[in-house]
Design an enzyme around this catalytic site. Structure first.
Site, PDB file in Angstrom:
ATOM      1  N   ALA A 162      -1.487   0.806   6.757  1.00  0.00           N
ATOM      2  CA  ALA A 162      -1.682  -0.279   7.725  1.00  0.00           C
ATOM      3  C   ALA A 162      -2.517  -1.376   7.078  1.00  0.00           C
ATOM      4  O   ALA A 162      -3.246  -1.136   6.117  1.00  0.00           O
ATOM      5  CB  ALA A 162      -2.376   0.250   8.977  1.00  0.00           C
ATOM      6  N   ASP A 163      -2.391  -2.561   7.625  1.00  0.00           N
ATOM      7  CA  ASP A 163      -3.229  -3.677   7.198  1.00  0.00           C
ATOM      8  C   ASP A 163      -3.413  -4.598   8.391  1.00  0.00           C
ATOM      9  O   ASP A 163      -2.565  -4.632   9.290  1.00  0.00           O
ATOM     10  CB  ASP A 163      -2.613  -4.430   6.024  1.00  0.00           C
ATOM     11  CG  ASP A 163      -3.647  -5.326   5.356  1.00  0.00           C
ATOM     12  OD1 ASP A 163      -4.417  -4.805   4.530  1.00  0.00           O
ATOM     13  OD2 ASP A 163      -3.720  -6.525   5.682  1.00  0.00           O
ATOM     14  N   GLN A 164      -4.505  -5.329   8.376  1.00  0.00           N
ATOM     15  CA  GLN A 164      -4.809  -6.190   9.521  1.00  0.00           C
ATOM     16  C   GLN A 164      -5.294  -7.550   9.043  1.00  0.00           C
ATOM     17  O   GLN A 164      -6.119  -7.640   8.129  1.00  0.00           O
ATOM     18  CB  GLN A 164      -5.887  -5.534  10.384  1.00  0.00           C
ATOM     19  CG  GLN A 164      -6.181  -6.276  11.674  1.00  0.00           C
ATOM     20  CD  GLN A 164      -7.240  -5.545  12.486  1.00  0.00           C
ATOM     21  OE1 GLN A 164      -8.420  -5.610  12.180  1.00  0.00           O
ATOM     22  NE2 GLN A 164      -6.801  -4.837  13.513  1.00  0.00           N
ATOM     23  N   LYS A 224       0.836  -1.205   0.000  1.00  0.00           N
ATOM     24  CA  LYS A 224       0.000   0.000   0.000  1.00  0.00           C
ATOM     25  C   LYS A 224       0.868   1.252   0.000  1.00  0.00           C
ATOM     26  O   LYS A 224       0.590   2.214  -0.729  1.00  0.00           O
ATOM     27  CB  LYS A 224      -0.923  -0.004   1.228  1.00  0.00           C
ATOM     28  CG  LYS A 224      -2.049  -1.015   1.177  1.00  0.00           C
ATOM     29  CD  LYS A 224      -2.836  -1.008   2.483  1.00  0.00           C
ATOM     30  CE  LYS A 224      -3.942  -2.037   2.486  1.00  0.00           C
ATOM     31  NZ  LYS A 224      -4.716  -2.035   3.762  1.00  0.00           N
ATOM     32  N   ALA A 240      -0.330  -4.516  10.869  1.00  0.00           N
ATOM     33  CA  ALA A 240       0.950  -4.043  10.354  1.00  0.00           C
ATOM     34  C   ALA A 240       0.848  -2.547  10.091  1.00  0.00           C
ATOM     35  O   ALA A 240      -0.152  -2.062   9.570  1.00  0.00           O
ATOM     36  CB  ALA A 240       1.303  -4.774   9.067  1.00  0.00           C
TER      37      ALA A 240
END
Length: 198
Positions: free
Chosen positions: A74-76, A58, A111
């Site tokens: 961010a990523d989850q 991203k 993250a």
């Protein structure tokens, strides 16, 4: 009152209203951009690795639009006993996820990345959060989903909203990580880039 001028400008690479609201708590100016990447997991990839790879991807996608900026992404990814729980995207999948999670502990791997596109310096971190879900009946699950429709949330529960009623306890270093943007780690990263927040 102090007026913030941030250079390079701060870009939140996310279309999430919840991440935007979290970042607004720091009271510093920023813009948003949608990274629009493929969020599929790769074969044999751990949930934490998936979250970190996607957050980095991203950041790189948004960097193409902002060559002189600080980009936050961010990523989850949620995991239950080795089973990766992504965004359900529809009612049937969300129902199955919540039925699977009731009474159990789920680890949410969030993250976070901060990319300075001027220097190409990338900071990244995984902030895990453990969530114990309540025992829920099928009727409670159905009523919750009808009210909140959390079909774009990993694990099918918006803990920043009504989803908090599904949770027995939360354990982690930063409660904001569960919502999708670990602010404690982000402040540290921004300070490392010379951003004055207070």
């Amino acid at each position: 009152m102090k007026t913030h001028t941030i250079h390079p400008p701060l870009i939140l690479g996310s279309s999430s209203v919840y991440r935007r609201e979290l970042l607004e708590r720091l009271q510093i100016p920023f813009q948003t951009a949608n990274p629009a990447i493929d969020e599929s997991a790769l074969p044999d990839e751990t949930p934490a690795a998936t979250a970190l790879r996607l957050a980095k991807n991203k950041a790189r996608a948004v960097a193409e639009l902002f060559p002189d900026a600080l980009i936050i992404t961010a990523d989850q990814v949620a995991v239950l006993g080795g089973i990766q729980l992504g965004k359900p995207l529809n009612h049937a999948n969300a129902t199955r996820q919540l039925q699977l999670m009731r009474g159990k502990e789920v680890i949410f791997h969030t993250a976070l990345c901060l990319l300075n596109t001027r220097s190409d310096h990338l900071q990244s971190r995984i902030v895990p959060c453990s969530v114990k879900f309540r025992e829920m009946t099928d009727q409670q699950i159905a009523r919750y989903l009808a009210k909140e429709q959390p079909y774009h949330c990993a694990g099918s529960a918006k803990t920043e909203g009504l989803g908090i009623v599904l949770i027995e306890r939360i354990m982690g270093d930063d409660p904001n990580a569960l919502i999708g943007l670990p602010l404690i780690a982000l402040v540290e990263m921004l300070m490392a880039e010379g951003v004055e927040i207070v």
